[in-house]
Scaffold this motif. Sequence first.
Motif, PDB file in Angstrom:
ATOM      1  N   SER A 106     -28.531  40.794 -23.485  1.00  0.00           N
ATOM      2  CA  SER A 106     -28.359  39.826 -22.405  1.00  0.00           C
ATOM      3  C   SER A 106     -29.598  38.943 -22.331  1.00  0.00           C
ATOM      4  O   SER A 106     -30.632  39.255 -22.937  1.00  0.00           O
ATOM      5  CB  SER A 106     -28.170  40.557 -21.079  1.00  0.00           C
ATOM      6  OG  SER A 106     -29.407  41.119 -20.652  1.00  0.00           O
ATOM      7  N   GLN A 108     -31.681  38.826 -20.091  1.00  0.00           N
ATOM      8  CA  GLN A 108     -32.766  39.620 -19.514  1.00  0.00           C
ATOM      9  C   GLN A 108     -33.227  40.744 -20.438  1.00  0.00           C
ATOM     10  O   GLN A 108     -34.159  41.477 -20.120  1.00  0.00           O
ATOM     11  CB  GLN A 108     -32.328  40.217 -18.177  1.00  0.00           C
ATOM     12  CG  GLN A 108     -32.102  39.197 -17.071  1.00  0.00           C
ATOM     13  CD  GLN A 108     -30.826  38.391 -17.261  1.00  0.00           C
ATOM     14  OE1 GLN A 108     -29.812  38.926 -17.757  1.00  0.00           O
ATOM     15  NE2 GLN A 108     -30.865  37.120 -16.894  1.00  0.00           N
ATOM     16  N   SER A 470     -27.716  50.413 -19.523  1.00  0.00           N
ATOM     17  CA  SER A 470     -29.099  50.037 -19.269  1.00  0.00           C
ATOM     18  C   SER A 470     -29.696  50.841 -18.125  1.00  0.00           C
ATOM     19  O   SER A 470     -30.887  50.823 -17.900  1.00  0.00           O
ATOM     20  CB  SER A 470     -29.187  48.544 -18.924  1.00  0.00           C
ATOM     21  OG  SER A 470     -28.384  48.238 -17.820  1.00  0.00           O
TER      22      SER A 470
END
Length: 470
Positions: A106, A108, A470
């Motif tokens: 992603s 991030q 995550s």
Amino acid sequence: MSLTVLSDDDIRNILESLTSSETEALADRMRGALREYSTGTQNIDVGSIHQPERTVVHSDATNATTLFMPSINEDGHAVKVVTLSGGNTAPDQPALRPTGSVTVFSPQGAPTGFLHAKTLTAFRTALASSCLLTKRQHVKTLTVFGSGLQAYWHVRLALLLRGEKVKQVYVINRQFSDSARDILAKFYAVDPETRRREGWADTRFSVLTPSYGEYERLTKEYVRAADVIYCCTPSHEPLFDPTILTNTNGRRKGRLIVAIGSYKPEMREIPREVLEQAIKVVVDTLDGAMKEAGEIIEADIQPNQMVELGELVMIRKAAEEEDSIVSMASPVSTLSSTADISSDLDKLDIKSGSSAMSSIYGRNSTEAGSFSNLEGASGTGPQSPKRSSSFTSLFSKQQHRRSSSQGSSKQRKQSQSQSQNEPDHLARWLTSGNVIYKSVGLGLMDLVVGNEIIRLAKEKGVGHHIENFS
């Protein structure tokens, strides 16, 4: 955040079930990414795309070479890792078949996908090539060198996107192999209803190998007959006699030639003589082509003789927008007769001091923003000294013409004349001229297609999805 894990079978099943509209949407995403890549605004802080050079690691013990290819765009990050045999494999040492994976993250940094790279790589390469195919005026006959996954997906996408126009597919392979035998079976295995829907139910297929006595004669015939030639082999020598295309008979019509099989300086598929007659050589990445494309290196093709695919996509998009506005004011023909397009455009001298593309546009390089001016830098971030968007002047002119096209009748006529005299030449070249596209591959392509495959896998319930990874 979930992590999607997709095997090669998962990815193949997703891609084989794509509809024409889904493929067009994927192609649009690819065009957009390539367009932004070629604008030169590759700054991590202010730009949306960053494409570092790949890292190569070699093991003398196993003669294995591993490539690490990172990329970043607005949707996230990706790293493709591929291992293959090095260049000095001993005769008694088994060759390593290329194998690898693409890991997608992603924006991030959380991992979102782990994908097998085999089919993904072949598909994303063919998808980029299709950016040129979709606008070709003639695609009746496809001639393909090679019978592996790259060859299959280039033909499969041609059938999916232009199937109603494709009547004959010739596959030429330098040896009879399992892939040469199986490639036709793959096309005939496509559901008959799908073939009818895509328009190629009556398309004919044939495979030619040297075991056939008329190999040399038929190779010449198939190359000469081709509207599109796909070169999809890791060849170290040209795949066909250059005179087939460079003599008078060979130059009677324009062709699209796509070369994606050679990826090292010592490899080549297209004869040097054919490249030397090109107006411009289209490449996916200027930097990569200069370092890795054997044909480009051997023919001593200079940066001002090449144009990135993303730049052509950008120019064509602007021209299409302009044509749309002009036609709203007063419909005009934007594509004149192409009977002599090949001979007219091939006479342009790409080795002269002026830009060949400027000649196509019918104005000097100063006015055009110059396709040949690929050595400057634009944007605010670090980038290769060989890349430049170099289209500021062009876009300024196009914006000015768009504005004036809404003015008086006299202004509209001037705008229409400019539209015919400039973008029309480029359109004629791209649709009917001799266009050569050389691809060495970009990690960005893997990122774009990888993200789309993950999305489709979730929609179709394919693969393994690990929640809260995550």
